[in-house]
Design an enzyme around this catalytic site. Structure first.
Site, PDB file in Angstrom:
ATOM      1  N   HIS A   1     -14.792   0.568  -2.638  1.00  0.00           N
ATOM      2  CA  HIS A   1     -13.563  -0.245  -2.141  1.00  0.00           C
ATOM      3  C   HIS A   1     -12.657   0.602  -1.131  1.00  0.00           C
ATOM      4  CE1 HIS A   1     -14.143  -3.299  -5.443  1.00  0.00           C
ATOM      5  NE2 HIS A   1     -14.877  -3.651  -4.618  1.00  0.00           N
TER       6      HIS A   1
ATOM      7  N   SER B   1     -12.389  -5.382 -15.118  1.00  0.00           N
ATOM      8  CA  SER B   1     -12.293  -6.591 -15.695  1.00  0.00           C
ATOM      9  C   SER B   1     -13.530  -7.066 -15.334  1.00  0.00           C
ATOM     10  CB  SER B   1     -11.178  -7.512 -15.207  1.00  0.00           C
ATOM     11  OG  SER B   1     -11.047  -7.225 -13.730  1.00  0.00           O
TER      12      SER B   1
ATOM     13  N   TYR C   1       0.578  -1.070   0.041  1.00  0.00           N
ATOM     14  CA  TYR C   1      -0.138   0.007   0.065  1.00  0.00           C
ATOM     15  C   TYR C   1       0.776   1.374  -0.092  1.00  0.00           C
ATOM     16  CZ  TYR C   1      -4.354  -2.605  -0.003  1.00  0.00           C
ATOM     17  OH  TYR C   1      -5.334  -3.280  -0.284  1.00  0.00           O
TER      18      TYR C   1
ATOM     19  N   ALA D   1      -9.715   4.559 -22.114  1.00  0.00           N
ATOM     20  CA  ALA D   1     -10.782   5.533 -21.455  1.00  0.00           C
ATOM     21  C   ALA D   1     -10.387   7.039 -21.907  1.00  0.00           C
ATOM     22  CB  ALA D   1     -10.678   5.436 -20.011  1.00  0.00           C
TER      23      ALA D   1
ATOM     24  N   GLN E   1     -14.456   1.562  -8.037  1.00  0.00           N
ATOM     25  CA  GLN E   1     -13.822   0.707  -7.247  1.00  0.00           C
ATOM     26  C   GLN E   1     -12.687   1.043  -6.868  1.00  0.00           C
ATOM     27  OE1 GLN E   1     -14.594  -3.471  -9.389  1.00  0.00           O
ATOM     28  NE2 GLN E   1     -14.762  -1.981 -10.878  1.00  0.00           N
TER      29      GLN E   1
HETATM   30  C1  BJW Z   1      -8.386  -0.172 -19.260  1.00  0.00           C
HETATM   31  C2  BJW Z   1      -7.205   0.815 -19.657  1.00  0.00           C
HETATM   32  C3  BJW Z   1      -7.481   1.893 -20.130  1.00  0.00           C
HETATM   33  C4  BJW Z   1      -6.362  -1.298 -18.963  1.00  0.00           C
HETATM   34  N1  BJW Z   1      -8.576   2.255 -20.342  1.00  0.00           N
HETATM   35  N2  BJW Z   1      -9.696   0.452 -19.407  1.00  0.00           N
HETATM   36  C5  BJW Z   1     -16.536 -16.765  -6.013  1.00  0.00           C
HETATM   37  C6  BJW Z   1     -17.591 -16.306  -6.982  1.00  0.00           C
HETATM   38  C7  BJW Z   1     -18.146 -14.864  -6.712  1.00  0.00           C
HETATM   39  C8  BJW Z   1     -17.694 -14.351  -5.796  1.00  0.00           C
HETATM   40  C9  BJW Z   1     -16.705 -14.735  -5.174  1.00  0.00           C
HETATM   41  C10 BJW Z   1     -16.236 -15.948  -4.952  1.00  0.00           C
HETATM   42  N3  BJW Z   1     -15.229 -15.931  -3.969  1.00  0.00           N
HETATM   43  C11 BJW Z   1     -15.265 -15.030  -3.453  1.00  0.00           C
HETATM   44  C12 BJW Z   1     -15.981 -14.121  -3.705  1.00  0.00           C
HETATM   45  C13 BJW Z   1     -16.427 -12.745  -3.124  1.00  0.00           C
HETATM   46  C14 BJW Z   1     -15.272 -11.679  -3.742  1.00  0.00           C
HETATM   47  C15 BJW Z   1     -14.982 -11.685  -5.241  1.00  0.00           C
HETATM   48  O1  BJW Z   1     -15.520 -11.174  -5.801  1.00  0.00           O
HETATM   49  N4  BJW Z   1     -14.102 -12.710  -5.689  1.00  0.00           N
HETATM   50  C16 BJW Z   1     -13.664 -12.954  -7.216  1.00  0.00           C
HETATM   51  C17 BJW Z   1     -12.378 -12.333  -7.232  1.00  0.00           C
HETATM   52  C18 BJW Z   1     -14.015 -14.272  -7.433  1.00  0.00           C
HETATM   53  N5  BJW Z   1     -15.453 -10.527  -3.251  1.00  0.00           N
HETATM   54  C19 BJW Z   1     -15.393 -10.273  -2.048  1.00  0.00           C
HETATM   55  O2  BJW Z   1     -14.735 -10.633  -1.157  1.00  0.00           O
HETATM   56  C20 BJW Z   1     -16.027  -8.622  -1.712  1.00  0.00           C
HETATM   57  N6  BJW Z   1     -16.746  -8.796  -0.470  1.00  0.00           N
HETATM   58  C21 BJW Z   1     -17.760  -9.573  -0.338  1.00  0.00           C
HETATM   59  O3  BJW Z   1     -18.160 -10.297  -1.255  1.00  0.00           O
HETATM   60  O4  BJW Z   1     -18.489  -9.231   0.776  1.00  0.00           O
HETATM   61  C22 BJW Z   1     -19.312 -10.415   1.076  1.00  0.00           C
HETATM   62  C23 BJW Z   1     -18.746 -11.483   1.747  1.00  0.00           C
HETATM   63  C24 BJW Z   1     -18.561 -11.314   3.001  1.00  0.00           C
HETATM   64  C25 BJW Z   1     -17.824 -12.273   4.058  1.00  0.00           C
HETATM   65  C26 BJW Z   1     -17.527 -13.336   3.345  1.00  0.00           C
HETATM   66  C27 BJW Z   1     -17.684 -13.686   2.042  1.00  0.00           C
HETATM   67  C28 BJW Z   1     -18.362 -12.787   1.244  1.00  0.00           C
HETATM   68  C29 BJW Z   1     -14.909  -7.721  -1.521  1.00  0.00           C
HETATM   69  C30 BJW Z   1     -14.229  -7.426  -2.623  1.00  0.00           C
HETATM   70  C31 BJW Z   1     -12.937  -6.362  -2.446  1.00  0.00           C
HETATM   71  C32 BJW Z   1     -12.193  -6.236  -3.496  1.00  0.00           C
HETATM   72  N7  BJW Z   1     -11.037  -5.402  -3.039  1.00  0.00           N
HETATM   73  C33 BJW Z   1      -9.950  -4.927  -3.973  1.00  0.00           C
HETATM   74  C34 BJW Z   1      -8.844  -4.357  -3.322  1.00  0.00           C
HETATM   75  C35 BJW Z   1      -9.208  -3.040  -2.863  1.00  0.00           C
HETATM   76  C36 BJW Z   1      -8.326  -2.115  -2.197  1.00  0.00           C
HETATM   77  C37 BJW Z   1      -6.899  -1.884  -3.025  1.00  0.00           C
HETATM   78  O5  BJW Z   1      -6.928  -1.417  -4.076  1.00  0.00           O
HETATM   79  O6  BJW Z   1      -5.922  -2.647  -2.828  1.00  0.00           O
HETATM   80  O7  BJW Z   1     -10.473  -4.236  -5.006  1.00  0.00           O
HETATM   81  S1  BJW Z   1      -9.234  -6.368  -5.150  1.00  0.00           S
HETATM   82  C38 BJW Z   1      -9.045  -5.291  -6.501  1.00  0.00           C
HETATM   83  O8  BJW Z   1     -10.111  -5.940  -7.552  1.00  0.00           O
HETATM   84  C39 BJW Z   1      -9.661  -3.816  -6.182  1.00  0.00           C
HETATM   85  C40 BJW Z   1     -10.375  -3.625  -7.348  1.00  0.00           C
HETATM   86  O9  BJW Z   1     -11.200  -2.387  -6.928  1.00  0.00           O
HETATM   87  C41 BJW Z   1     -10.980  -4.825  -7.887  1.00  0.00           C
HETATM   88  C42 BJW Z   1     -11.655  -4.881  -9.293  1.00  0.00           C
HETATM   89  O10 BJW Z   1     -10.364  -4.569 -10.097  1.00  0.00           O
HETATM   90  P1  BJW Z   1     -10.616  -3.585 -11.556  1.00  0.00           P
HETATM   91  O11 BJW Z   1     -10.651  -2.334 -11.060  1.00  0.00           O
HETATM   92  O12 BJW Z   1     -11.708  -4.469 -12.275  1.00  0.00           O
HETATM   93  O13 BJW Z   1      -9.237  -3.777 -11.975  1.00  0.00           O
HETATM   94  P2  BJW Z   1      -8.730  -4.915 -12.953  1.00  0.00           P
HETATM   95  O14 BJW Z   1      -7.088  -4.773 -13.082  1.00  0.00           O
HETATM   96  O15 BJW Z   1      -9.010  -6.276 -12.598  1.00  0.00           O
HETATM   97  O16 BJW Z   1      -9.112  -4.587 -14.445  1.00  0.00           O
HETATM   98  C43 BJW Z   1      -8.590  -3.250 -15.086  1.00  0.00           C
HETATM   99  C44 BJW Z   1      -9.171  -3.200 -16.407  1.00  0.00           C
HETATM  100  O17 BJW Z   1      -8.767  -2.190 -17.181  1.00  0.00           O
HETATM  101  C45 BJW Z   1      -8.951  -4.523 -17.306  1.00  0.00           C
HETATM  102  O18 BJW Z   1     -10.225  -5.216 -17.888  1.00  0.00           O
HETATM  103  C46 BJW Z   1      -8.257  -3.870 -18.559  1.00  0.00           C
HETATM  104  O19 BJW Z   1      -8.288  -4.550 -19.806  1.00  0.00           O
HETATM  105  C47 BJW Z   1      -8.641  -2.392 -18.465  1.00  0.00           C
HETATM  106  N8  BJW Z   1      -7.872  -1.141 -18.823  1.00  0.00           N
HETATM  107  N9  BJW Z   1      -5.934   0.016 -19.514  1.00  0.00           N
HETATM  108  C48 BJW Z   1      -9.698   1.417 -20.055  1.00  0.00           C
HETATM  109  N10 BJW Z   1      -6.356   2.721 -20.461  1.00  0.00           N
END
Ligand code: BJW
Ligand code: ZN
Length: 259
Positions: free
Chosen positions: A120, A190, A68, A232, A102
């Site tokens: 987030h 994503s 971080y 974007a 996010q």
């Molecule tokens: C461009 C570009 C340009 C590149 N222009 N675009 C199984 C099935 C379903 C769900 C789950 C499961 N097992 C567990 C879960 C739940 C879990 C989850 O979803 N997991 C999945 C991975 C499977 N979720 C959670 O745990 C959430 N809480 C929850 O569900 O609570 C209920 C619960 C409680 C108790 C027990 C169980 C459940 C919480 C999720 C928290 C996510 N946290 C993070 C970290 C935040 C802090 C930090 O930043 O450090 O959030 S992880 C990380 O991923 C961060 C992001 O916000 C998040 C999403 O990522 P994002 O923004 O989409 O980024 P990328 O890198 O993935 O994608 C970038 C995109 O940009 C790409 O597509 C590129 O192509 C594109 N790009 N250049 C436009 N110029």
């Protein structure tokens, strides 16, 4: 680079009342903030699933805090880009444009968006796991462990890790905004992290025209009404220019009916 927009999207832009943006790490990529996944993702050596959890933090607080700290330093050294600014321009054009993000990087607020729902958390805030005190930068590092200046407890960033609930206010406001949108823009995510990833389909099921902006297809692409493939920082300014044009024409036409 020119961006092609369909007639369907142009006519939507002319008539929409409620536009909502949903953003992920991709919108900040052109500012210099690395994404988590995808081609440009540079955290491949450290997958977010292995670092962004309470288990990981308690196992090795110095490692997670270090991750971080490194990201905070990057975020503090960069500026909002044309993509963030185009959303601010569209906010003025549409008389409002809530941003559901996010991202924890504050770049939407720094660009000037007035309504930002942070799903987030925010990297600028920290809190103590023992006494609950909020902390900004005033965190003691004791052998690399982030330590509360008041009680000596462990301090963590105020962000949402895997397995944790999203902040209720931000989630409720996001559900409401998505459910009321006529046009929903999913930008630079994503779309694999839930529950955030459910918002575009919630908006679509509630009647919104769903537009996705991303250089790469995602699991959402097949459900989008329009997929604008590109960065974007290129697509959003072009979309804002189109909105300016069609909204300008629309208001002139409206003016003709009201002498
Ligand atoms: C461009 C570009 C340009 C590149 N222009 N675009 C199984 C099935 C379903 C769900 C789950 C499961 N097992 C567990 C879960 C739940 C879990 C989850 O979803 N997991 C999945 C991975 C499977 N979720 C959670 O745990 C959430 N809480 C929850 O569900 O609570 C209920 C619960 C409680 C108790 C027990 C169980 C459940 C919480 C999720 C928290 C996510 N946290 C993070 C970290 C935040 C802090 C930090 O930043 O450090 O959030 S992880 C990380 O991923 C961060 C992001 O916000 C998040 C999403 O990522 P994002 O923004 O989409 O980024 P990328 O890198 O993935 O994608 C970038 C995109 O940009 C790409 O597509 C590129 O192509 C594109 N790009 N250049 C436009 N110029
Ligand atoms: Zn404390």
């Amino acid at each position: 680079m020119s961006v092609h927009f369909s007639d369907r999207l142009s006519s939507r832009l002319r008539s929409v009342q409620a536009v909502v943006a949903f953003t992920g790490a991709g919108i900040s990529a052109e500012s210099g903030v690395p994404t988590f996944r995808g081609k440009e993702g540079i955290w491949k050596a450290m997958r977010p699933e292995e670092l962004a959890s309470m288990d990981a933090f308690l196992r090795d607080p110095s490692l997670v805090w270090g991750w971080y700290s490194q990201r905070r330093a990057i975020i503090q050294s960069v500026q909002p880009n044309d993509g963030h600014r185009a959303l601010v321009e569209m906010e003025a054009l549409f008389g409002g444009l809530p941003v559901i993000t996010q991202n924890i990087d504050n770049l939407h607020r720094r660009a000037g968006s007035s309504t930002v729902h942070e799903l987030h958390g925010n990297i600028e805030r920290n809190y103590c796991l023992r006494c609950g005190a909020m902390a900004g930068a005033e965190v003691l590092l004791k052998e690399g462990r982030p330590t509360c200046v008041r009680c000596g407890g462990l301090v963590r960033p105020d962000v949402v890790w895997f397995g944790e609930l999203l902040p209720e206010d931000a989630w409720d406001a996001s559900l409401h905004a998505a459910g009321s949108a006529d046009l929903f823009l999913s930008i630079g995510t994503s779309g694999i992290v839930y529950p955030a990833a459910s918002l575009p389909l919630h908006a679509k099921r509630s009647g919104a025209f769903l537009v996705e902006i991303n250089p790469e297809p995602t699991p959402l692409t097949s459900s989008a009404d329009e997929f604008l493939q590109g960065s974007a920082g290129t697509v959003l300014p072009a979309l804002a220019a189109l909105a300016r044009r069609v909204r300008g024409e629309a208001s002139e036409e409206g003016g003709k009916n009201h002498p």
